[in-house]
Enzyme design. Structure first.
Site, short mmCIF file in Angstrom:
data_model
loop_
_atom_site.label_atom_id
_atom_site.label_comp_id
_atom_site.label_asym_id
_atom_site.label_seq_id
_atom_site.Cartn_x
_atom_site.Cartn_y
_atom_site.Cartn_z
N LYS A 54 33.32 5.20 -13.76
CA LYS A 54 34.22 5.75 -14.78
C LYS A 54 34.39 7.25 -14.58
CE LYS A 54 32.95 2.11 -18.02
NZ LYS A 54 32.05 1.64 -19.07
N GLN A 98 27.80 4.29 -23.20
CA GLN A 98 27.61 3.12 -22.34
C GLN A 98 26.61 2.15 -22.99
OE1 GLN A 98 29.33 2.46 -19.42
NE2 GLN A 98 28.35 0.45 -19.59
N ASP A 121 36.81 3.56 -26.42
CA ASP A 121 36.39 2.19 -26.12
C ASP A 121 36.91 1.20 -27.16
OD1 ASP A 121 35.09 1.57 -23.78
OD2 ASP A 121 33.12 2.25 -24.47
#
Ligand code: NDP
Length: 286
Positions: A54, A98, A121
């Site tokens: 990412k 994460q 997200d």
């Protein structure tokens, strides 16, 4: 029928290229480069790999990456404090925490600490609520990537029967809502579904997000169906496989995503897209 491949890798590369051009034009006009903060807690090896890719994608698009790492024994208050600092940071348009977090941490509490306007997200309850109500908001990357892949097929979702297998908050439930928004008739299956084969057999569109190698048999796929395989699993030989039997499903489907190279690359592209959109339309600083 021999299915055409829905090449997520190629589509993601095109999208990332376009994002890079938008970022370049924006910064050349004197704008600030979009910033993505990546937060990694603990030492899960797969998480390190995901975050690295990412961050690389972020660099390649000319974006700024703010990376923060905390040890596995960090306490939750420390993580919450870090998130609050990123919420306040005007150079940060998107915050990605994460998952999974180390055992003992309250994932819901940590995700809810992210400013919903920086939640690229799309996991914050506020954004999930907005999605449920059909309101604009940041939407989760994998489901948005799936919808983008479906758009590539040119097939109309209106009135189509879509069967989603898996009901997680990050893939199954949100993609079911997005399919419904596009006027598909949606069936959401899970581990207690009585006859999974019968449900899949009726589907014009199958989205498999289970995490069980090749659970969906090729013989269940209706002729001409579109098959989106979200699963990323290792089989007994250590090979990466999806949730669908690829070869036999390809013999029946009209379109199918490969694993790897299907949904996975789209997830990262959509993460960058959420961050760039958020910066360029000013939502993250409002
Ligand atoms: P979860 O483990 O959170 O959810 C799995 C779902 O599958 C659950 O709803 C579960 O049902 C259901 N399920 C499990 N076994 C069966 C079965 N035998 N029959 C029917 N349903 C079943 O998974 P995620 O949604 O997080 O991920 C799913 C897969 O997608 C994984 O392989 C993951 O690695 C992959 N993934 C890929 C991404 C990408 O970018 N390509 C992104 C995110 C995930 P129940 O709710 O009843 O337990």
């Amino acid at each position: 029928m021999n299915a055409k491949r829905l090449d997520g890798k190629a589509l993601a590369a095109t999208i990332r290229e376009g994002l890079g051009q938008r970022v370049k034009a924006h910064t050349e006009a004197g704008g600030r480069a979009p910033g993505l903060a990546t937060v990694l807690v603990g030492d899960d090896p797969a998480s390190h790999v995901y975050v690295r890719s990412k961050r690389r994608a972020c660099d390649a698009a000319g974006m700024v990456n703010v990376h923060r790492e905390l040890p596995a024994d960090a306490d939750q208050a420390e993580v919450l404090k870090l998130i609050e600092a990123l919420n306040q940071d005007k150079t940060v348009d998107g915050i990605l925490v994460q998952l999974p977090l180390p055992a003992g941490m309250d994932e819901n509490k940590v995700l809810a600490a992210v400013d919903p306007n920086k939640d690229v997200d799309g996991f914050h309850p506020v954004n999930q609520g907005r999605l449920l109500q059909g309101q604009p908001g940041l939407r989760p990357c994998t489901p948005v990537g799936i919808m983008r892949l479906l758009q590539e097929t040119g097939a109309s979702l209106k009135g189509a029967h879509a069967v989603v297998v898996g009901r997680s908050n990050i893939v199954g439930k949100p993609v079911a809502l997005m399919l419904l928004e596009q006027h598909a008739t949606v069936t959401l299956c899970h581990s207690r579904t009585r006859d999974l084969a019968a449900e899949v057999q009726r589907a014009d569109v199958v989205v498999a997000a289970v995490g069980v190698p090749q659970l969906i048999q090729g013989s269940w796929i209706r002729d001409g169906a579109v098959v989106i395989d979200v699963g990323i699993n290792r089989n007994e030989e250590g090979k990466l496989v999806g949730d669908v039997e690829f070869e036999s499903a390809s013999a029946r489907a009209s379109w199918i995503t490969p694993v790897p190279g299907g949904v996975g690359p789209m997830t990262i592209a959509m993460l960058l897209q959420n961050t760039v959109d958020n910066c360029l339309n000013g939502a993250s600083s409002s």
